[in-house]
Enzyme design. Structure first.
Site, mmCIF file in Angstrom:
data_model
loop_
_atom_site.group_PDB
_atom_site.id
_atom_site.type_symbol
_atom_site.label_atom_id
_atom_site.label_comp_id
_atom_site.label_asym_id
_atom_site.label_seq_id
_atom_site.Cartn_x
_atom_site.Cartn_y
_atom_site.Cartn_z
ATOM 1 N N GLU A 112 -11.336 0.069 -3.740
ATOM 2 C CA GLU A 112 -10.543 0.842 -2.449
ATOM 3 C C GLU A 112 -9.343 1.457 -3.051
ATOM 4 O OE1 GLU A 112 -9.465 -2.974 -0.260
ATOM 5 O OE2 GLU A 112 -8.039 -3.455 -1.833
ATOM 6 N N ASP B 49 0.922 -1.127 0.131
ATOM 7 C CA ASP B 49 0.134 -0.135 -0.076
ATOM 8 C C ASP B 49 0.687 1.120 -0.084
ATOM 9 O OD1 ASP B 49 -2.034 -1.874 0.452
ATOM 10 O OD2 ASP B 49 -2.003 -1.514 2.514
#
Ligand code: FUB
Length: 332
Positions: free
Chosen positions: A228, A20
């Site tokens: 997302e 991420d």
């Protein structure tokens, strides 16, 4: 810890698992704010229990972008009073010489919220605020500072990220499910941040992502609908919202003329990587643009043991982005 030999499409560090990546240039240096995947076995499910992270490490790169340095632990779960578990995808911002780390975690009721921690240096350490940002929910904060200094937080994620549970506008609904496939998809959220960067200056709004005809992308359109990992960047005066499609494992983007949208779907930035999740950021460093992303190649495909990578990102003359294949060496 320093790892050398950082080339395009290779893990930036190999001594820990990282995921991420949110990349920013602070003080003329490229910093990366990743999740820190732990090397342990967890139950793997759609709720995301396998992503059981407990702290954050900040990475930075040398001027040539060939070497990544791990600055060590910058924030730990034990020091966050409101959080119970799962420190997922973070982001960072700078204002007036202070650095802000934004991060999601489950609160003590198991509900994902977004918190902020403050530091004096880009690499931390960061001191968490005693409570999460009032009015925050779900996961994956991405903070964009516009040319006029206004800061916006983009956030939200389906499934384990609980965004479906906030659809009614009436608080967290534990049993709520997403819309039918023929209905408009759930959009990410955006809210302007307060001047001190510690709270929302307004109630979060849902972002509309539409096709070229102005029609909403539908929930069943899994190649294009939001899942997302939002990211916002500005290129040539336009706002680029990019995100993961989740079930179809693409990083895609949509373009608009206002930070609140609407955004018109344009195409794919990154084709699927090894591992279920795909998550990215886009940053300009000096005269080039870069995509930061992760995959699970180093762990042999374990979904919850990912590694941050980077590669150059290129625009065409019309402002569209060239699609990136994460494994070009495998092409004949
Ligand atoms: O790392 C945990 C979660 O996986 C992130 O919050 C999502 O974006 C996905 O990458």
């Amino acid at each position: 810890m320093t790892t050398t030999g950082t080339n395009a499409n290779r893990p930036l560090v190999t001594h820990i698992y990282t995921a991420d990546p949110s990349a920013h240039v602070f003080e003329d240096k490229l910093y990366i704010y990743p999740s820190h995947d732990l090397d342990h076995e967890m139950t793997s499910n759609d709720n995301g229990d396998q992503y059981d992270m407990e702290d954050y490490h900040v990475l930075s790169m040398d001027e040539e972008l060939t070497t990544a340095v791990d600055h060590g632990e910058a924030l730990h779960l034990r020091d966050i009073p409101w959080a119970s578990k799962q420190l997922w995808a973070p982001d960072a911002a700078c204002r007036d010489g202070k650095y802000y780390l934004f991060f999601p975690a489950r609160d003590h009721d198991g509900i994902f919220r977004i918190g902020v921690a403050v530091g004096e240096r880009p690499q931390g350490p960061f001191r968490p605020e005693p409570s999460y940002i009032p009015g925050s929910y779900s996961i994956d904060p991405a903070v964009f500072v516009d040319d006029d200094g206004s800061a916006y937080m983009y956030f939200g994620g389906l499934w384990g990220g609980q965004l479906e549970k906030w659809q009614s506008g009436d608080g967290f609904q534990a049993d709520a499910e997403g819309p039918a496939g023929t209905e408009p998809a759930i959009g990410p959220r955006v809210a302007k941040l307060s001047d001190d960067m510690l709270s929302f200056a307004e109630a979060p709004r849902e972002i509309r992502i539409v096709d070229e005809a102005g029609e909403p992308i539908l929930a069943g359109d899994e190649d294009r609908r939001y899942f997302e990992g939002p990211w916002m960047h500005k290129y040539d005066g336009r706002y680029y919202l990019s995100y993961s499609t989740g079930t179809t494992h693409q990083i895609v983007y949509a373009v608009g003329d206002d930070p609140y949208g609407p955004f018109v779907f344009k195409g794919t930035i990154l084709t699927p990587v090894i591992g279920w999740t795909t998550h990215h950021s886009i940053v300009q460093y000096r005269d080039k643009w870069y995509l930061f992303y992760h995959d699970s190649s180093l762990s042999g495909g374990a979904d919850n043991k990912r590694s941050v990578k980077m590669t150059e990102l290129r625009y065409r003359a019309d402002g569209t982005i060239e699609t990136i294949d994460p494994y070009p060496e495998q092409q004949g």
